[in-house]
Design an enzyme around this catalytic site. Structure first.
Site, PDB file in Angstrom:
ATOM      1  CD  GLU A  62      -1.718  -2.444   1.279  1.00  0.00           C
ATOM      2  OE1 GLU A  62      -2.498  -3.355   0.918  1.00  0.00           O
ATOM      3  OE2 GLU A  62      -0.613  -2.669   1.833  1.00  0.00           O
ATOM      4  CG  PHE A  88      -5.558  -4.758   3.694  1.00  0.00           C
ATOM      5  CD1 PHE A  88      -5.699  -5.348   4.934  1.00  0.00           C
ATOM      6  CD2 PHE A  88      -5.868  -5.511   2.572  1.00  0.00           C
ATOM      7  CE1 PHE A  88      -6.127  -6.662   5.065  1.00  0.00           C
ATOM      8  CE2 PHE A  88      -6.296  -6.827   2.687  1.00  0.00           C
ATOM      9  CZ  PHE A  88      -6.426  -7.408   3.939  1.00  0.00           C
ATOM     10  CG  HIS A 131     -10.573  -8.454   5.994  1.00  0.00           C
ATOM     11  ND1 HIS A 131      -9.494  -8.887   6.735  1.00  0.00           N
ATOM     12  CD2 HIS A 131     -10.305  -8.829   4.708  1.00  0.00           C
ATOM     13  CE1 HIS A 131      -8.630  -9.504   5.947  1.00  0.00           C
ATOM     14  NE2 HIS A 131      -9.101  -9.478   4.707  1.00  0.00           N
TER      15      HIS A 131
END
Length: 332
Positions: A62, A88, A131
């Site tokens: 990322e 993330f 998540h």
């Protein structure tokens, strides 16, 4: 107007397609967004139609995705980055908050970084750890970034195009739990025309009411409407305000509503402590102190890490918890 009923995910897809057709400098970057079309299939078909030079599958990095996007933006491109899941985004946090957000100020306005970062966020899908986060307030606290979250397919289609056209960096938080819900979308309309409105700057009243203002954004807007419907059956009138933009915050629209109702409840999936609701509550107290009949109340997640899937219904602000807050402000 040419409308069709499509899912939230498809509405973003059509918005991305329109932006890429409009400007050849628009390109997409992210993990598995090409041939796979992303884990939620939001970018499905775009690599086939626009090629892998404009829909780029990246490594699982990322920080590298955001850093590359910054360089591309400095060379005149308009990169749209997808962060696969909300949790993330933190490897890219340094690039976002120390480089992307500051370049315009650091250059005394000479440089713009028109980078959009798409972030599927929020809970409700029964996912594993990292998540189902709601980190939007971390970026709203950072000067130099726009932070927005659509709540309907129609808004998603328009707002993604407006975000891409903006000269500012935009964090575009997509409520992943709503990806498969359908709504009417004008897929042929001009999202950049004046009549489309500046959705990245403005809240809107989705349901008028007289007793309480209920403020929500992103995934909690649908819940807010259900709360208003349930309350109406008991003779209580709730006005629902969809923030759309978290930063900049449209205090004017919210304050005008609270001056009419005299009461305000703010809800979001992120933890209540230090959340968006805290800022809304503070600003409404400043703007509407003499109109308030009760303290502004907040309903949201708890100050804990996001729980395992079987407990998330206890963590997320549901009908009963929000109605309880409505009861408490009406009791004053």
């Amino acid at each position: 107007m040419s409308t069709q009923k499509i899912t939230f995910a498809k509405a973003i897809n059509t918005g991305l397609r329109r932006a890429m057709e409009r400007d050849p400098k628009v390109m997409l970057m992210g993990e598995d967004i090409g041939a796979l079309g992303g884990v939620f299939r939001v970018t499905d078909g775009l690599a086939k139609d626009f090629g892998t030079d404009r829909v780029v599958d990246t490594p699982l990095a990322e920080s590298g995705i955001i850093g590359t996007a910054i360089g591309l933006a400095l060379r005149g491109y308009r990169p749209v980055c997808e962060i696969q899941f909300d949790g993330f985004i933190f490897p890219g946090f340094d690039q976002i908050t120390t480089q992307l957000s500051k370049m315009h100020y650091r250059s005394r306005g000479r440089l713009n970084l028109p980078v959009v970062i798409r972030v599927p966020f929020g809970g409700g899908i029964g996912a594993v750890e990292h998540h189902s986060e709601s980190p939007e307030v971390l970026f709203a606290h950072t000067a130099g970034l726009r932070v927005v979250s659509p709540s309907t397919p129609a808004d998603a289609h328009v707002m993604i195009q407006q975000a891409i056209a903006s000269p500012d960096p935009v964090l575009f938080f997509e409520p992943k739990g709503r990806y498969w819900e359908k709504g009417e979308v004008d897929t042929e309309g001009d999202a950049l025309a004046p009549e489309a409105g500046a959705l990245l700057d403005s809240a809107r009243i989705l349901r008028p009411g007289t007793d309480v203002t209920l403020v929500a954004h992103g995934p909690t807007v649908a819940t807010a409407l259900k709360v208003a419907e349930s309350a109406a059956a008991e003779g209580r009138s709730i006005e629902v305000v969809d923030l759309r933009a978290i930063s900049p915050l449209d205090v004017t629209t919210v304050a005008e509503s609270v001056r009419r109702t005299g009461r305000c409840v703010v809800m979001h999936e992120a933890p209540v402590l230090y959340g968006t609701g805290a800022e809304v509550a503070a600003r409404i107290t400043e703007e509407c102190f003499y109109h308030l009949e009760a303290p502004v109340l907040r309903v949201g997640g708890f100050h804990t890490p996001y729980p395992v899937a079987k407990l998330e219904h206890e963590y997320l602000p549901g009908l009963d918890r929000v109605l309880d807050a409505v009861d408490r402000v009406l009791a004053h």
